[in-house]
Scaffold this active site. Structure first.
Site, PDB file in Angstrom:
ATOM      1  N   CYS A  45       0.832  -1.210   0.000  1.00  8.46           N
ATOM      2  CA  CYS A  45       0.000   0.000   0.000  1.00  8.46           C
ATOM      3  C   CYS A  45       0.868   1.261   0.000  1.00  8.46           C
ATOM      4  CB  CYS A  45      -0.938  -0.016   1.204  1.00  8.46           C
ATOM      5  SG  CYS A  45      -2.028  -1.456   1.187  1.00  8.46           S
ATOM      6  N   THR A  46       1.974   1.206   0.708  1.00  6.60           N
ATOM      7  CA  THR A  46       2.896   2.340   0.733  1.00  6.60           C
ATOM      8  C   THR A  46       3.468   2.559  -0.664  1.00  6.60           C
ATOM      9  OG1 THR A  46       3.422   1.983   3.062  1.00  6.60           O
ATOM     10  CG2 THR A  46       5.051   3.207   1.768  1.00  6.60           C
TER      11      THR A  46
END
Length: 158
Positions: A45-46
């Site tokens: 997600c980062t």
């Protein structure tokens, strides 16, 4: 009610970072990219959020508004946004209303246990409020470029 390509988005209202209220009506006249991701501060997600950040100016040039959506709360979103210097807002869908509407809640197996998780997915909404394209169960590498290409394609159609 679920989303369907080439149909208007069903009614919804959600809160985003920056004190923003987002609904199916707030961005009519603008192209909107909604990327759903499982959780703030996790590796995939980062990476995905950073790729949308790094291409953000290109989305703005193409007249598109970008929103990240997850089940995390506003405090988590504010911290994630600040840590990664994200130039777009994050929608806190803590009650999973948008997640269910877009059909991104899936059964997953984590550490041998069945859990309900968010399937990484992106949705492209045209300036007319119609869902133009969807990417489900996607892999992060190359995805943001693909979405940007689709956004630019919409501009040519207009």
């Amino acid at each position: 009610m679920a989303v369907v390509v080439n149909k208007p988005l069903p009614e919804f209202e959600a809160l985003a970072t920056g004190g923003l209220k987002v609904s199916n009506q707030t961005h009519l006249g603008k192209v909107v990219v909604l990327f759903f991701y499982p959780k703030d501060n996790t590796p995939g997600c980062t990476t995905e959020a950073m790729q949308f950040r790094d291409h953000y100016k290109d989305f703005v040039k193409a007249d598109a508004t970008v929103f990240g959506v997850s089940r995390d709360n506003m405090k988590s979103h504010d911290d994630f946004k600040s840590k990664l210097e994200l130039p777009f807002e994050l929608i806190a869908d803590t009650e999973e209303k948008m997640c269910h509407m877009f059909g991104v809640v899936k059964n997953k197996i984590m550490y041998g246990k069945k859990v309900k998780g968010i399937e990484r997915s992106t949705f492209l909404v045209g300036a007319d409020g119609l869902l133009k394209e969807e990417w489900r169960g996607l892999k992060v590498p190359g995805h943001v470029e693909e979405v940007l290409k689709a956004v630019k394609g919409l501009k040519k159609e207009a």
